[in-house]
Enzyme design. Structure first.
Site, PDB file in Angstrom:
ATOM      1  N   GLU A   1       0.845  -1.207   0.000  1.00  0.00           N
ATOM      2  CA  GLU A   1       0.000   0.000   0.000  1.00  0.00           C
ATOM      3  C   GLU A   1       0.880   1.256   0.000  1.00  0.00           C
ATOM      4  O   GLU A   1       0.600   2.228  -0.705  1.00  0.00           O
ATOM      5  CB  GLU A   1      -0.927   0.000   1.211  1.00  0.00           C
ATOM      6  CG  GLU A   1      -1.960  -1.115   1.166  1.00  0.00           C
ATOM      7  CD  GLU A   1      -2.914  -1.061   2.347  1.00  0.00           C
ATOM      8  OE1 GLU A   1      -4.026  -0.561   2.179  1.00  0.00           O
ATOM      9  OE2 GLU A   1      -2.537  -1.514   3.455  1.00  0.00           O
TER      10      GLU A   1
ATOM     11  N   GLU B   1      -3.469  -9.975   3.770  1.00  0.00           N
ATOM     12  CA  GLU B   1      -4.638  -9.609   4.583  1.00  0.00           C
ATOM     13  C   GLU B   1      -5.737 -10.658   4.477  1.00  0.00           C
ATOM     14  O   GLU B   1      -6.367 -11.025   5.478  1.00  0.00           O
ATOM     15  CB  GLU B   1      -5.210  -8.254   4.114  1.00  0.00           C
ATOM     16  CG  GLU B   1      -4.392  -7.052   4.511  1.00  0.00           C
ATOM     17  CD  GLU B   1      -3.299  -6.686   3.515  1.00  0.00           C
ATOM     18  OE1 GLU B   1      -2.904  -7.543   2.695  1.00  0.00           O
ATOM     19  OE2 GLU B   1      -2.814  -5.552   3.568  1.00  0.00           O
TER      20      GLU B   1
ATOM     21  N   ARG C   1      -5.102 -13.534   6.572  1.00  0.00           N
ATOM     22  CA  ARG C   1      -5.007 -13.216   8.006  1.00  0.00           C
ATOM     23  C   ARG C   1      -6.373 -12.837   8.586  1.00  0.00           C
ATOM     24  O   ARG C   1      -6.465 -12.413   9.740  1.00  0.00           O
ATOM     25  CB  ARG C   1      -4.049 -12.042   8.237  1.00  0.00           C
ATOM     26  CG  ARG C   1      -2.637 -12.283   7.742  1.00  0.00           C
ATOM     27  CD  ARG C   1      -1.596 -12.211   8.834  1.00  0.00           C
ATOM     28  NE  ARG C   1      -0.251 -12.292   8.287  1.00  0.00           N
ATOM     29  CZ  ARG C   1       0.455 -13.410   8.210  1.00  0.00           C
ATOM     30  NH1 ARG C   1      -0.037 -14.552   8.641  1.00  0.00           N
ATOM     31  NH2 ARG C   1       1.684 -13.396   7.706  1.00  0.00           N
TER      32      ARG C   1
END
Ligand code: 1HE
Length: 268
Positions: A122, A142, A145
């Protein structure tokens, strides 16, 4: 770090960031290699301080990472105890800080190597030019997770690689290597290990030779035009083109070319 080399740069940075001035180029290093440059609040706020307080003599920034990885993304230690409202605040902090990078004062070149994952990707996608060493790999863990991107990734990354590729990366947890990343636009340059910073500095010096107004137009007007409807885009483009052409420096550069005194555009 030698005071002369940091002269004028924001001095109140956390230990996880190190800044250095090389002529008109500021070099900012993520310096938390023991945690693979994971981005904790201190680092994120330090990025904000650095980009907000950048002195006007700096014409471009090179961002790179210490150790074997550019960044392992969000410091996951910070996630465990947050409630909903705190999580919203945290994500909005990242948005504010990364906007400060993308729509800040000067172009930012990131030099990538090793893991560029989660919030690290990002961050990289908030920079304007990305140079990747061959050790680089990109991932968005992500999804696996049990979380979601929160640093503006769902806004920026699809603009780089498309929604479909980002969706697949998040769903499956797959990574892209440096060559693949280069092929799909995650990096603009692919270089040999250990040469990224040098390449980043060379590009920064080229960028620093542009007029300030042109760099401003490229950073601020171009992405807005690209996202607007055609009619608004054409209008804004005409206004920005006229504004840049009216500058004395632009006129001098055009005249120099016509008089045979400026470089031709030749293949690199
Ligand atoms: C960390 C982090 C972290 C390392 N938060 N502490 N990001 C991830 O899911 C990536 C998580 N990290 C990794 O997969 C690996 O660490 C790496 C592949 C990047 C590097 O591996 P390696 O073998 O070189 O290092 P390591 O042994 O895993 O990590 C060294 C230390 O850094 C270790 O701590 P130590 O105290 O045991 O030495 C790790 O716990 C620590 N560490 N990565 C916290 N990310 C705004 S939303 C954004 C959402 C996200 O970014 S999610 C993606 C998070």
């Amino acid at each position: 770090m030698d005071v002369a080399r940091t002269q004028g740069l924001p001095g109140n940075l956390p230990a996880s960031l190190a800044a250095e001035l090389r002529g008109e180029i500021a070099v900012l290093r993520l310096s938390r290699p023991q945690k693979r440059n994971a981005l904790d609040d201190g680092t994120v706020f330090g990025l904000e301080t650095f980009f907000q307080e950048l002195p006007s003599n700096v014409k471009a920034v090179v961002l790179h990472g210490e150790g074997d990885h550019f960044s392992a993304g969000l410091d996951l230690n910070e996630l465990t105890e947050r409630d909903f409202a705190e999580a919203v605040d945290h994500s909005r902090n990242w948005h504010r800080v990364f906007e400060q990078i993308e729509f800040g004062k000067v172009p930012v070149i990131s030099v990538l190597h090793g893991a560029v994952v989660g919030g690290g990707l990002e961050l990289a996608c908030a920079t304007h030019v990305r140079v990747a060493e061959r050790s680089t790999y990109y991932g968005l863990p992500e999804g696996t997770r049990g979380i979601f991107v929160g640093g503006g990734g769902s806004v920026r990354i699809p603009r780089v690689i498309g929604v479909s590729r980002m969706m697949e990366m998040m769903l499956t947890g797959r990574t892209y290597g440096a060559e693949e990343g280069f092929a799909i636009g995650l990096s603009h340059y692919l270089v040999e290990p250990g040469t990224g910073l040098q390449k980043g500095l060379e590009l920064a010096e080229k960028i620093a030779r542009n007029t300030r107004l042109t760099n401003f137009a490229i950073m601020h007007a171009l992405p807005r035009i690209a996202e607007s409807d055609r009619a608004s885009g054409y209008l804004t483009e005409s206004l920005v083109a006229s504004l840049t052409q009216s500058g004395d420096e632009a006129k001098a550069r055009l005249k120099a070319f016509l008089e045979g005194k400026a470089p031709k555009v030749l293949r690199d």
